[in-house]
Design a protein around this motif. Structure first.
Motif, PDB file in Angstrom:
ATOM      1  N   SER A 288       1.242  -1.130   0.319  1.00  0.00           N
ATOM      2  CA  SER A 288      -0.027  -0.009  -0.070  1.00  0.00           C
ATOM      3  C   SER A 288       0.978   1.027  -0.204  1.00  0.00           C
ATOM      4  O   SER A 288       0.224   2.066  -0.161  1.00  0.00           O
ATOM      5  CB  SER A 288      -0.743   0.075   1.875  1.00  0.00           C
ATOM      6  OG  SER A 288      -0.186  -0.159   1.818  1.00  0.00           O
ATOM      7  N   PHE A 289       2.272   0.983   0.561  1.00  0.00           N
ATOM      8  CA  PHE A 289       2.770   2.264   0.544  1.00  0.00           C
ATOM      9  C   PHE A 289       3.238   2.939  -0.768  1.00  0.00           C
ATOM     10  O   PHE A 289       3.645   1.876  -2.063  1.00  0.00           O
ATOM     11  CB  PHE A 289       4.980   2.328   1.489  1.00  0.00           C
ATOM     12  CG  PHE A 289       5.479   3.377   0.930  1.00  0.00           C
ATOM     13  CD1 PHE A 289       4.948   3.992   2.456  1.00  0.00           C
ATOM     14  CD2 PHE A 289       6.182   3.411   0.261  1.00  0.00           C
ATOM     15  CE1 PHE A 289       5.907   5.242   2.019  1.00  0.00           C
ATOM     16  CE2 PHE A 289       7.316   5.132   0.405  1.00  0.00           C
ATOM     17  CZ  PHE A 289       6.564   5.957   1.623  1.00  0.00           C
ATOM     18  N   ASN A 290       3.029   3.835  -1.115  1.00  0.00           N
ATOM     19  CA  ASN A 290       3.092   5.229  -2.426  1.00  0.00           C
ATOM     20  C   ASN A 290       3.276   6.011  -2.019  1.00  0.00           C
ATOM     21  O   ASN A 290       3.184   7.245  -3.018  1.00  0.00           O
ATOM     22  CB  ASN A 290       1.407   5.123  -2.725  1.00  0.00           C
ATOM     23  CG  ASN A 290       0.640   5.109  -4.181  1.00  0.00           C
ATOM     24  OD1 ASN A 290       2.253   5.150  -5.180  1.00  0.00           O
ATOM     25  ND2 ASN A 290       0.790   6.201  -4.953  1.00  0.00           N
ATOM     26  N   GLY A 291       4.651   6.360  -1.222  1.00  0.00           N
ATOM     27  CA  GLY A 291       5.312   7.453  -1.036  1.00  0.00           C
ATOM     28  C   GLY A 291       5.051   9.204  -0.773  1.00  0.00           C
ATOM     29  O   GLY A 291       3.594   9.018  -0.163  1.00  0.00           O
ATOM     30  N   ILE A 292       5.510   9.876  -0.455  1.00  0.00           N
ATOM     31  CA  ILE A 292       5.680  11.200   0.213  1.00  0.00           C
ATOM     32  C   ILE A 292       5.504  12.300  -0.595  1.00  0.00           C
ATOM     33  O   ILE A 292       6.362  12.596  -0.966  1.00  0.00           O
ATOM     34  CB  ILE A 292       6.457  10.770   1.616  1.00  0.00           C
ATOM     35  CG1 ILE A 292       6.055   9.995   2.486  1.00  0.00           C
ATOM     36  CG2 ILE A 292       6.153  12.321   1.923  1.00  0.00           C
ATOM     37  CD1 ILE A 292       7.657  10.031   3.090  1.00  0.00           C
ATOM     38  N   GLU A 293       4.114  12.540  -1.013  1.00  0.00           N
ATOM     39  CA  GLU A 293       4.779  13.906  -1.602  1.00  0.00           C
ATOM     40  C   GLU A 293       5.264  15.177  -1.694  1.00  0.00           C
ATOM     41  O   GLU A 293       4.877  15.962   0.089  1.00  0.00           O
ATOM     42  CB  GLU A 293       3.187  14.785  -1.839  1.00  0.00           C
ATOM     43  CG  GLU A 293       2.241  13.781  -2.938  1.00  0.00           C
ATOM     44  CD  GLU A 293       1.185  13.905  -2.991  1.00  0.00           C
ATOM     45  OE1 GLU A 293      -0.183  14.843  -2.625  1.00  0.00           O
ATOM     46  OE2 GLU A 293       0.153  13.058  -3.683  1.00  0.00           O
ATOM     47  N   ASN A 294       6.296  15.766  -1.935  1.00  0.00           N
ATOM     48  CA  ASN A 294       7.572  16.735  -1.343  1.00  0.00           C
ATOM     49  C   ASN A 294       7.935  17.489  -2.921  1.00  0.00           C
ATOM     50  O   ASN A 294       7.969  16.824  -4.152  1.00  0.00           O
ATOM     51  CB  ASN A 294       8.072  15.865  -0.624  1.00  0.00           C
ATOM     52  CG  ASN A 294       9.300  16.520   0.061  1.00  0.00           C
ATOM     53  OD1 ASN A 294       8.972  17.813  -1.361  1.00  0.00           O
ATOM     54  ND2 ASN A 294      10.124  16.777   0.817  1.00  0.00           N
ATOM     55  N   GLU A 295       7.241  18.185  -3.047  1.00  0.00           N
ATOM     56  CA  GLU A 295       7.149  19.513  -4.482  1.00  0.00           C
ATOM     57  C   GLU A 295       8.286  19.709  -4.120  1.00  0.00           C
ATOM     58  O   GLU A 295       8.579  19.908  -5.553  1.00  0.00           O
ATOM     59  CB  GLU A 295       5.922  20.368  -4.481  1.00  0.00           C
ATOM     60  CG  GLU A 295       4.727  20.436  -3.980  1.00  0.00           C
ATOM     61  CD  GLU A 295       3.891  20.061  -5.122  1.00  0.00           C
ATOM     62  OE1 GLU A 295       5.346  20.384  -6.526  1.00  0.00           O
ATOM     63  OE2 GLU A 295       2.922  19.611  -5.906  1.00  0.00           O
ATOM     64  N   ALA A 443      13.472   3.907   3.354  1.00  0.00           N
ATOM     65  CA  ALA A 443      12.912   3.365   1.693  1.00  0.00           C
ATOM     66  C   ALA A 443      12.648   1.752   2.269  1.00  0.00           C
ATOM     67  O   ALA A 443      11.156   1.367   2.591  1.00  0.00           O
ATOM     68  CB  ALA A 443      13.587   3.920   0.746  1.00  0.00           C
ATOM     69  N   ILE A 444      13.716   1.622   2.290  1.00  0.00           N
ATOM     70  CA  ILE A 444      13.216  -0.449   3.356  1.00  0.00           C
ATOM     71  C   ILE A 444      12.053  -0.734   4.555  1.00  0.00           C
ATOM     72  O   ILE A 444      10.822  -1.623   3.752  1.00  0.00           O
ATOM     73  CB  ILE A 444      14.660  -1.094   3.459  1.00  0.00           C
ATOM     74  CG1 ILE A 444      15.279  -1.014   2.420  1.00  0.00           C
ATOM     75  CG2 ILE A 444      14.488  -2.505   4.136  1.00  0.00           C
ATOM     76  CD1 ILE A 444      16.579  -1.609   2.401  1.00  0.00           C
ATOM     77  N   GLU A 445      12.449   0.453   5.049  1.00  0.00           N
ATOM     78  CA  GLU A 445      11.489   0.647   6.012  1.00  0.00           C
ATOM     79  C   GLU A 445      10.198   1.189   5.829  1.00  0.00           C
ATOM     80  O   GLU A 445       8.928  -0.269   6.120  1.00  0.00           O
ATOM     81  CB  GLU A 445      11.099   1.434   7.051  1.00  0.00           C
ATOM     82  CG  GLU A 445      13.099   1.673   7.681  1.00  0.00           C
ATOM     83  CD  GLU A 445      12.426  -0.264   8.852  1.00  0.00           C
ATOM     84  OE1 GLU A 445      10.986   0.095   9.498  1.00  0.00           O
ATOM     85  OE2 GLU A 445      12.822  -1.351   9.388  1.00  0.00           O
ATOM     86  N   ALA A 446      10.239   2.331   5.198  1.00  0.00           N
ATOM     87  CA  ALA A 446       8.897   2.964   4.008  1.00  0.00           C
ATOM     88  C   ALA A 446       7.878   1.403   3.632  1.00  0.00           C
ATOM     89  O   ALA A 446       6.535   1.814   3.973  1.00  0.00           O
ATOM     90  CB  ALA A 446       8.674   3.802   3.508  1.00  0.00           C
ATOM     91  N   PHE A 447       8.553   0.443   2.184  1.00  0.00           N
ATOM     92  CA  PHE A 447       8.250  -0.165   1.688  1.00  0.00           C
ATOM     93  C   PHE A 447       7.141  -1.635   2.602  1.00  0.00           C
ATOM     94  O   PHE A 447       6.723  -2.404   1.963  1.00  0.00           O
ATOM     95  CB  PHE A 447       9.136  -0.241   0.535  1.00  0.00           C
ATOM     96  CG  PHE A 447       8.829   0.990  -0.234  1.00  0.00           C
ATOM     97  CD1 PHE A 447       7.354   0.668  -1.832  1.00  0.00           C
ATOM     98  CD2 PHE A 447       9.560   2.449  -0.333  1.00  0.00           C
ATOM     99  CE1 PHE A 447       7.565   1.439  -2.143  1.00  0.00           C
ATOM    100  CE2 PHE A 447       9.564   3.120  -1.709  1.00  0.00           C
ATOM    101  CZ  PHE A 447       8.316   2.652  -2.611  1.00  0.00           C
ATOM    102  N   LYS A 448       8.286  -2.421   3.521  1.00  0.00           N
ATOM    103  CA  LYS A 448       8.003  -2.852   3.833  1.00  0.00           C
ATOM    104  C   LYS A 448       6.523  -3.398   4.725  1.00  0.00           C
ATOM    105  O   LYS A 448       6.185  -2.671   4.784  1.00  0.00           O
ATOM    106  CB  LYS A 448       8.943  -3.026   5.685  1.00  0.00           C
ATOM    107  CG  LYS A 448       8.765  -4.305   6.018  1.00  0.00           C
ATOM    108  CD  LYS A 448       9.923  -4.398   7.309  1.00  0.00           C
ATOM    109  CE  LYS A 448      10.763  -4.971   7.315  1.00  0.00           C
ATOM    110  NZ  LYS A 448      12.024  -4.715   8.371  1.00  0.00           N
ATOM    111  N   PRO A 449       6.743  -4.489   4.003  1.00  0.00           N
ATOM    112  CA  PRO A 449       4.939  -4.943   3.516  1.00  0.00           C
ATOM    113  C   PRO A 449       5.194  -5.283   5.632  1.00  0.00           C
ATOM    114  O   PRO A 449       4.772  -5.622   6.245  1.00  0.00           O
ATOM    115  CB  PRO A 449       5.167  -6.360   3.438  1.00  0.00           C
ATOM    116  CG  PRO A 449       5.934  -6.353   2.814  1.00  0.00           C
ATOM    117  CD  PRO A 449       6.838  -5.869   3.229  1.00  0.00           C
TER     118      PRO A 449
END
Ligand SMILES: Cc1cc2nc3c(=O)[nH]c(=O)nc-3n(C[C@H](O)[C@H](O)[C@H](O)COP(=O)(O)OP(=O)(O)OC[C@H]3O[C@@H](n4cnc5c(N)ncnc54)[C@H](O)[C@@H]3O)c2cc1C
Length: 449
Positions: A288-295, A443-449
């Motif tokens: 479900s992780f889909n990145g963090i918006e940052n202009e 990134a690995i932490e954020a994407f970890k299911p």
């Protein structure tokens, strides 16, 4: 039978199934106002398509036909044809959501017949034994390869046709009041500018490529040698047919052609996945992780000023040329989704605006592959190290220095060293915007299911 032959991703006469039907025909091409209206006036793709539309018109004239060219919304064009007594419109398939919806709307007005041309296989030709689609490339490839040994490469014969009487000379514009206007057939009539294009004909590319094909597998990732075929843009617009390329390869089967055939099947696989799982055009298939918006991060990336030489070189190559080496696309997409943690959809859109070979299926699936969120992606915990990638594939920094002129005086070994780039001031070039190792961990932490 009176047919409208709608040329779209098949801008050629040779081996074109549209021209194997016979009967009374009206060949058309539509510059789609829905798509073109949002593009910059110097868009290279529009100029590229225009070049090949003119060429197609010429080729059709040589066989006693012609091409009626529109600048309009496709539904308006078929509204216009409604009262003209056509039995059907014939076109090759397009699998993205916009194209599918457009074709569906048109099929409510006139009988719509799809023919197979853009890809090697039909979407339902390479299925598992239980009839479901493959989700992993290798078994898809094995099955596809068996089919390919016996079919799918034959040339479509050119049939005799009678040309429907129409006005063919000019560009037909249908305006917002659905009025038909006639204008000279040139880019400027659609509000676009002439752009200098470095067009190499696909047959010439193929000849050049065949000289290097035996080292394709071993060298394709290396940026300096850049021995890819450069045919992606031709496959995109059908200026050469994939069957023709395959026939040519099979005639040269004493050479190591398989790694290249594998890539062509890869292209098919991505289109097949988009057909069977249309939701992946916008949504993750996995996780479900889909990145963090940052202009701000996004802007820095788009300007090619991240301070990561290989990434900045890739972005600048894309902006300058409308292309990017495949290996660099992978490094850039990994950096974008993992180091910067930006949504892959933003990166996909950035490429979509600029790639000359832009293809929805290949682009979306490749971005989802890089993010680790796609149907058959790389593992989410794999994060490309941009420094190791450039050290391996651009050892002498030739590619980097070509596109990032500010780095021309930096000693080559330092182009691939994070500590050096973080600690030294380089005139007009920024320091790396983040520490790669730390970013990879996050990134690995954020994407970890
Ligand atoms: C993030 C990302 C985005 C991409 N976006 C696109 C895109 O919009 N359009 C596009 O055509 N390709 C895309 N690709 C795939 C690939 O980068 C290009 O097809 C390739 O660089 C084109 O160069 P070439 O014609 O010399 O390829 P070659 O190496 O000569 O390969 C031959 C053909 O095989 C196909 N092919 C090769 N690699 C791939 C691949 N990884 N995925 C799908 N097809 C492939 C292409 O049609 C290509 O022309 C993308 C890759 C990545 C990593």
């Amino acid at each position: 039978m009176r047919r409208i032959l709608w040329f779209r991703r098949d801008l050629r006469v040779k081996d074109n199934p549209l021209l194997s039907l016979g009967g009374e025909v009206l060949p058309i091409f539509i510059f789609d106002e829905n798509i073109l209206s949002s593009l910059p006036r110097d868009d290279k793709r529009v100029a590229f398509i225009f070049f090949y539309v003119e060429k197609l018109k010429k080729q059709l004239k040589e066989i006693g036909l012609d091409l009626k060219v529109f600048y309009a919304k496709p539904t308006d064009v078929f509204e216009y044809f409604l009262k003209k007594g056509f039995d059907e419109v014939v076109a090759s398939g397009d699998y993205d959501a916009y194209a599918k919806q457009r074709d569906l709307e048109i099929s409510h007005k006139i009988h719509f017949r799809y023919i197979q041309d853009t890809y090697i296989f039909r979407h339902n030709e390479v299925l598992k034994d239980d009839g479901s689609p493959y989700l992993v490339f290798t078994p898809f490839y094995k099955k596809a390869r068996k089919i390919l040994d016996s079919k799918n490469i034959d040339e479509y014969p050119l049939k005799e046709h009678a040309l429907v009487e129409e006005e063919y000379i000019n560009l037909t514009i249908i305006n917002e009041n659905e009025e038909l206007l006639s204008s000279s057939l040139e880019l400027q009539s659609m509000g676009f500018k002439e752009v200098a294009l470095d067009i190499v004909e696909p047959y010439e590319k193929l000849q050049i490529f065949m000289k290097n094909i035996s080292s394709y597998k071993e060298k394709r990732d290396f940026l300096e040698s850049d021995i890819g075929s450069r045919l992606s843009v031709d496959f995109r617009f059908g200026t050469i047919g994939v069957r023709e390329v395959l026939r040519f390869l099979f005639e040269n089967s004493h050479l190591d052609i398989e790694p290249f055939i594998r890539q062509l099947i890869f292209r098919d696989f991505y289109a097949y996945l988009l057909f069977h799982f249309p939701q992946i055009e916008n949504e993750n298939y996995k996780y479900s992780f889909n990145g963090i918006e940052n202009e701000e991060k996004y802007r820095t990336f788009c300007e090619g000023k991240t301070g990561f030489p290989i990434v900045d070189a890739g972005v600048r190559e894309l902006i300058q040329t409308g292309s990017m080496h495949n290996r660099v696309r992978m490094v850039v997409a990994s950096f974008f989704t993992k180091d910067l943690l930006l949504p892959w959809q933003w990166g996909e859109a950035f490429f979509a605006q600029r790639l000359l070979d832009y293809d929805k299926a290949s682009n979306v699936l490749s971005w989802q592959w890089s993010a680790g969120t796609g149907v058959d992606p790389q593992p989410y915990f794999r994060v490309f190290n941009p420094y190791l990638q450039s050290k391996k594939f651009d050892k002498d920094g030739v590619y980097i220095k070509k596109y990032v002129k500010e780095l021309k005086d930096v000693e080559v070994k330092n182009l691939h060293k994070e500590e050096y780039l973080l600690e030294h001031d380089i005139l007009n070039y920024p320091k790396p915007m983040l520490n790669h190792k730390e970013a990879a961990k996050k990134a690995i932490e954020a994407f970890k299911p």
